[in-house]
Design a protein around this motif. Structure first.
Motif, mmCIF file in Angstrom:
data_model
loop_
_atom_site.group_PDB
_atom_site.id
_atom_site.type_symbol
_atom_site.label_atom_id
_atom_site.label_comp_id
_atom_site.label_asym_id
_atom_site.label_seq_id
_atom_site.Cartn_x
_atom_site.Cartn_y
_atom_site.Cartn_z
ATOM 1 N N SER A 132 17.388 30.145 107.763
ATOM 2 C CA SER A 132 17.773 31.554 107.699
ATOM 3 C C SER A 132 18.637 31.993 108.872
ATOM 4 C CB SER A 132 16.519 32.439 107.637
ATOM 5 O OG SER A 132 15.704 32.242 108.780
ATOM 6 N N SER A 133 18.672 31.194 109.945
ATOM 7 C CA SER A 133 19.475 31.552 111.118
ATOM 8 C C SER A 133 20.871 30.943 111.090
ATOM 9 C CB SER A 133 18.761 31.090 112.405
ATOM 10 O OG SER A 133 18.789 29.672 112.519
ATOM 11 N N TYR A 296 26.301 28.313 98.029
ATOM 12 C CA TYR A 296 24.970 28.848 98.269
ATOM 13 C C TYR A 296 25.007 29.621 99.575
ATOM 14 C CZ TYR A 296 24.971 24.446 100.914
ATOM 15 O OH TYR A 296 25.318 23.418 101.732
ATOM 16 N N SER A 297 23.991 30.420 99.804
ATOM 17 C CA SER A 297 23.888 31.202 101.032
ATOM 18 C C SER A 297 22.619 30.817 101.772
ATOM 19 C CB SER A 297 23.872 32.705 100.723
ATOM 20 O OG SER A 297 25.063 33.091 100.064
ATOM 21 N N PRO A 299 18.964 31.376 103.271
ATOM 22 C CA PRO A 299 17.867 32.252 102.830
ATOM 23 C C PRO A 299 17.703 33.430 103.777
ATOM 24 C CG PRO A 299 17.004 30.254 103.846
ATOM 25 C CD PRO A 299 18.488 30.064 103.727
ATOM 26 N N GLU A 300 17.140 34.495 103.259
ATOM 27 C CA GLU A 300 16.892 35.658 104.096
ATOM 28 C C GLU A 300 15.784 35.354 105.106
ATOM 29 O OE1 GLU A 300 16.119 39.163 101.897
ATOM 30 O OE2 GLU A 300 18.017 39.106 100.792
ATOM 31 N N ARG A 301 15.911 35.971 106.278
ATOM 32 C CA ARG A 301 14.882 35.814 107.299
ATOM 33 C C ARG A 301 13.586 36.466 106.822
ATOM 34 N NH1 ARG A 301 17.089 35.052 112.774
ATOM 35 N NH2 ARG A 301 19.353 34.858 112.614
ATOM 36 N N SER A 302 12.488 35.806 107.066
ATOM 37 C CA SER A 302 11.191 36.398 106.733
ATOM 38 C C SER A 302 10.886 37.543 107.688
ATOM 39 C CB SER A 302 10.092 35.337 106.796
ATOM 40 O OG SER A 302 10.035 34.763 108.081
ATOM 41 N N ARG A 303 10.241 38.563 107.177
ATOM 42 C CA ARG A 303 9.960 39.755 107.995
ATOM 43 C C ARG A 303 8.498 39.792 108.390
ATOM 44 N NH1 ARG A 303 14.009 44.079 106.883
ATOM 45 N NH2 ARG A 303 15.672 43.051 105.734
#
Length: 303
Positions: A132-133, A296-297, A299-303
């Motif tokens: 995600s980073s 592809y992108s 993944p979103e950072r987990s919150r």
């Protein structure tokens, strides 16, 4: 001009192995001072231990998951890498291991793992890099569109000397264009970096892909001159010269892993475009980015 096969700067897949590695490019083998690349293939349940020596390394899954354990006089770190099915399907997480450490890579399900390395002076702490980073950049437009996964880019992830990124080029497009170089020290304008290109291609209906890589002399260094047909697992070494284009044949997406390092005090990717082709950058705002991108992108950072 050096054409395949095979010249000293083009290592086809069957010419690149060394010891336990499917690809083993050391500074000694390349004939330079810093950059290194290994590709480790592990069977299910397989494990491999190596000493990092005087180099820093990033362990990057090409396909599969693994655990990376690094131990030295300062302690012991273990990182579980989720990995990915293959380079065309997802951004991956990775692990950084410092110089002067004993490192073990273990894979329950088996897989292929790139070890990108550079001789260095500083010992930095071992660290985990989450997928995600990783900044995913779309570079160029039209037929020069490509995707860059900047997992180990300068300014993104701290290393002493190592710079490493992944580039994905849709079939029929050109990457590394305009041709550019980084073989002389010009403060603020160009840095000296030795570079390794490692290639993989997306198959189509079981047919393997291929591409072409050009390197032309810049008037400095060794006068590197390459025109190579490249296939899965091939490596091109670039000690100097204008490199580009990297051409993906229609119907087959192209992946390459870039590994760079050099002698400069500043860890920076500073390049000079070929004067005959630099104008092409000015056309990019007039054209849309290839709609196939991003493949592809992150993944979103987990919150």
């Amino acid at each position: 001009m050096t054409t395949s096969p095979y010249g000293p700067h083009h290592l086809p897949a069957d010419k690149a192995p060394g010891g336990p590695y499917a690809v083993d490019v050391t500074p000694e083998r390349a004939g330079w001072g810093h950059s290194a690349l290994r590709v480790l293939e592990l069977p299910p349940g397989g494990s491999h231990t190596f000493d990092t020596g005087e180099s820093e390394w990033i362990v990057l899954p090409l396909g599969g998951a693994c655990t990376v354990a690094a131990a030295d006089d300062f302690g012991h770190d273990t990182f579980a890498l989720h990995g990915r099915p293959d380079v065309f399907s997802a951004v991956t997480d990775f692990a950084y291991v410092p110089r002067d450490a004993r490192t073990t890579v273990t894979s329950t399900g088996g897989g292929r793992f790139a070890l990108t390395g550079a001789r260095c002076e500083r010992r930095l702490p071992a660290r985990y890099g989450p997928a995600s980073s990783v900044p995913v950049e779309l570079r160029g437009s039209g037929t020069c569109s490509r995707q860059v996964n900047n997992f180990g880019a300068a300014g993104v992830f701290e290393c002493d000397r190592l710079i490493a990124v992944e580039v994905l080029t849709p079939g029929g497009n050109w990457s590394s264009f305009p041709p550019h170089k980084h073989d002389e020290h010009r403060p603020g304008e160009e840095s000296v970096l030795e570079e390794i290109y490692y290639f993989e291609f997306a198959a189509h209906d079981g047919t393997p892909g291929l591409g072409y890589q050009r390197v032309s002399p810049s008037g400095r260094g060794r006068g590197t001159d390459v025109l190579a047909e490249v296939r899965d697992g091939d490596v091109v070494l670039i000690p100097d010269g204008w490199h580009g284009p990297s051409m993906a044949v229609p119907g087959h997406h192209m992946y390459y892993l870039n590994v760079m390092a050099g002698p400069g005090a500043e860890r920076a990717w500073l390049i000079c475009d070929h004067p005959d082709h630099a104008w092409i950058r000015g056309t990019w705002p007039e054209q849309p980015v290839d709609p196939r991108l991003p493949l592809y992108s992150a993944p979103e950072r987990s919150r």
